[in-house]
Design a protein around this motif. Structure first.
Motif, mmCIF file in Angstrom:
data_model
loop_
_atom_site.group_PDB
_atom_site.id
_atom_site.type_symbol
_atom_site.label_atom_id
_atom_site.label_comp_id
_atom_site.label_asym_id
_atom_site.label_seq_id
_atom_site.Cartn_x
_atom_site.Cartn_y
_atom_site.Cartn_z
ATOM 1 N N LEU A 94 49.195 -32.577 39.777
ATOM 2 C CA LEU A 94 50.019 -32.053 40.855
ATOM 3 C C LEU A 94 49.395 -30.766 41.394
ATOM 4 N N PRO A 95 49.703 -30.380 42.616
ATOM 5 C CA PRO A 95 49.122 -29.160 43.201
ATOM 6 C C PRO A 95 49.817 -27.896 42.706
ATOM 7 N N TRP A 96 49.965 -27.801 41.419
ATOM 8 C CA TRP A 96 50.593 -26.646 40.790
ATOM 9 C C TRP A 96 49.548 -25.882 39.993
ATOM 10 N N PHE A 97 49.741 -24.577 39.845
ATOM 11 C CA PHE A 97 48.787 -23.782 39.081
ATOM 12 C C PHE A 97 49.475 -22.563 38.478
ATOM 13 N N ILE A 98 48.804 -21.942 37.510
ATOM 14 C CA ILE A 98 49.297 -20.727 36.855
ATOM 15 C C ILE A 98 48.458 -19.551 37.348
ATOM 16 N N PRO A 99 49.026 -18.631 38.123
ATOM 17 C CA PRO A 99 48.254 -17.479 38.577
ATOM 18 C C PRO A 99 47.960 -16.519 37.428
ATOM 19 N N ARG A 100 46.877 -15.796 37.557
ATOM 20 C CA ARG A 100 46.539 -14.821 36.523
ATOM 21 C C ARG A 100 47.549 -13.692 36.491
ATOM 22 N N THR A 101 48.025 -13.294 37.656
ATOM 23 C CA THR A 101 49.056 -12.270 37.751
ATOM 24 C C THR A 101 49.985 -12.605 38.904
ATOM 25 N N CYS A 102 51.246 -12.241 38.781
ATOM 26 C CA CYS A 102 52.214 -12.602 39.821
ATOM 27 C C CYS A 102 53.466 -11.733 39.672
ATOM 28 N N ILE A 103 53.986 -11.270 40.794
ATOM 29 C CA ILE A 103 55.240 -10.529 40.838
ATOM 30 C C ILE A 103 56.263 -11.377 41.580
ATOM 31 N N VAL A 104 57.444 -11.516 41.001
ATOM 32 C CA VAL A 104 58.521 -12.275 41.626
ATOM 33 C C VAL A 104 59.575 -11.294 42.128
ATOM 34 N N ARG A 105 59.891 -11.421 43.415
ATOM 35 C CA ARG A 105 60.943 -10.585 44.012
ATOM 36 C C ARG A 105 62.176 -11.456 44.217
ATOM 37 N N PRO A 106 63.175 -11.349 43.331
ATOM 38 C CA PRO A 106 64.321 -12.270 43.394
ATOM 39 C C PRO A 106 65.173 -12.106 44.647
ATOM 40 N N PHE A 107 65.366 -10.853 45.090
ATOM 41 C CA PHE A 107 66.262 -10.602 46.205
ATOM 42 C C PHE A 107 65.632 -9.622 47.178
ATOM 43 N N ALA A 108 65.640 -9.957 48.452
ATOM 44 C CA ALA A 108 65.014 -9.101 49.463
ATOM 45 C C ALA A 108 65.744 -7.769 49.601
ATOM 46 N N GLU A 109 67.055 -7.779 49.345
ATOM 47 C CA GLU A 109 67.837 -6.566 49.559
ATOM 48 C C GLU A 109 67.854 -5.639 48.343
ATOM 49 N N ALA A 110 67.258 -6.044 47.231
ATOM 50 C CA ALA A 110 67.291 -5.234 46.013
ATOM 51 C C ALA A 110 65.889 -4.786 45.615
ATOM 52 N N ALA A 111 65.816 -3.587 45.034
ATOM 53 C CA ALA A 111 64.537 -3.065 44.548
ATOM 54 C C ALA A 111 64.289 -3.608 43.146
ATOM 55 N N THR A 112 63.983 -4.901 43.078
ATOM 56 C CA THR A 112 63.758 -5.574 41.805
ATOM 57 C C THR A 112 62.466 -6.380 41.884
ATOM 58 N N ALA A 113 61.647 -6.270 40.847
ATOM 59 C CA ALA A 113 60.375 -6.999 40.779
ATOM 60 C C ALA A 113 60.170 -7.474 39.348
ATOM 61 N N ARG A 114 60.027 -8.777 39.182
ATOM 62 C CA ARG A 114 59.852 -9.362 37.850
ATOM 63 C C ARG A 114 58.409 -9.840 37.661
ATOM 64 N N ARG A 115 57.969 -9.783 36.419
ATOM 65 C CA ARG A 115 56.644 -10.281 36.051
ATOM 66 C C ARG A 115 56.807 -11.297 34.920
ATOM 67 N N PRO A 116 57.065 -12.562 35.219
ATOM 68 C CA PRO A 116 57.198 -13.558 34.147
ATOM 69 C C PRO A 116 55.920 -13.615 33.312
ATOM 70 N N ASP A 117 56.066 -13.920 32.041
ATOM 71 C CA ASP A 117 54.890 -14.027 31.176
ATOM 72 C C ASP A 117 54.019 -15.197 31.594
ATOM 73 N N VAL A 118 54.654 -16.267 32.057
ATOM 74 C CA VAL A 118 53.940 -17.403 32.636
ATOM 75 C C VAL A 118 54.750 -17.867 33.843
ATOM 76 N N VAL A 119 54.068 -18.191 34.937
ATOM 77 C CA VAL A 119 54.750 -18.736 36.105
ATOM 78 C C VAL A 119 53.894 -19.861 36.675
ATOM 79 N N VAL A 120 54.537 -20.952 37.048
ATOM 80 C CA VAL A 120 53.860 -22.091 37.654
ATOM 81 C C VAL A 120 54.238 -22.142 39.127
#
Length: 218
Positions: A77-103
């Motif tokens: 499948l066209p899925w991959f694991i990035p070496r590093t990645c920040i997830v921003r759950p909500f545009a209106e909140a100052a929150t940034a997550r760094r999952p240990d693994v993300v696909v």
């Protein structure tokens, strides 16, 4: 740092030194500018969070990423694991997550507003799976991130508690190493837990061959 002097009954002075740590409030943009290249930190409502990584923690997340990578290669499948990645759950909140693994799903990344310039994900449909390896701040993994990732619409969320640190309300009693697979059903996660020796079943990756034993530090 503040030094407080308290007089005793014998007129001698007892000296106590107290250290105050101010809470540093950041915007999402400030966080990216200052901490994007420092994987030790996340951001939650403007507060900088130290994720307390250890060598053992990285051992588990590294082994798990390898297992997932093998499974992804098998399904082609066209899925991959990035070496590093920040997830921003909500545009209106100052929150940034760094999952240990993300696909990530590469076919939809063109819709991500940050991706061409920075490894930041804002859309739930870009993410197929997030994995958090539990540290001493386990409350975030079992409570707040469950809510955030569900609201973002991420199909699967794995909580890998290889030391059994989570509260009894989350992993039962006696506390023991626990692998929790959260599957999104009707905007909420349905959770299935696995212990040592049990084959882990992932609805997202049905051909995955994995046990908690396989990813523990030697």
């Amino acid at each position: 740092m503040a030094t407080i002097y308290i007089a005793s009954n014998t007129r001698s002075l007892a000296i106590f030194t107290m250290t105050y740590t101010s809470v540093k409030t950041l915007t999402f943009d400030n966080f990216l500018a200052q901490y994007q290249d420092c994987p030790r930190y996340e951001l939650a409502d403007g507060e900088l969070i130290d994720m307390e990584p250890t060598g053992l923690h990285e051992t588990v997340s590294g082994k798990l990423a390898t297992k997932i990578g093998i499974a992804l290669t098998a399904v082609e499948l066209p899925w991959f694991i990035p070496r590093t990645c920040i997830v921003r759950p909500f545009a209106e909140a100052a929150t940034a997550r760094r999952p240990d693994v993300v696909v990530l799903d590469e076919t939809v990344l063109s819709s991500e507003p940050f991706w061409e310039q920075e490894p930041v994900i804002t859309l739930g449909r870009s993410i197929k799976l997030v994995v958090e390896v539990v540290s001493t701040n386990w409350e975030n993994d079992y409570a707040r991130k469950v809510e955030e990732y569900a609201l973002l619409g991420i199909p699967e969320y794995w909580i890998v508690d290889y030391r059994g640190l989570g509260g009894v309300a989350f992993i039962g009693k006696p506390k023991q190493p626990t692998f929790t697979v959260c599957q999104l059903v009707s905007e909420e996660y349905v959770q299935q837990q696995y212990r040592l020796g049990q084959p882990i079943k992932s609805p997202l990756l049905p051909r995955l061959q994995l046990r908690l034993d396989d990813i523990l530090p030697r």
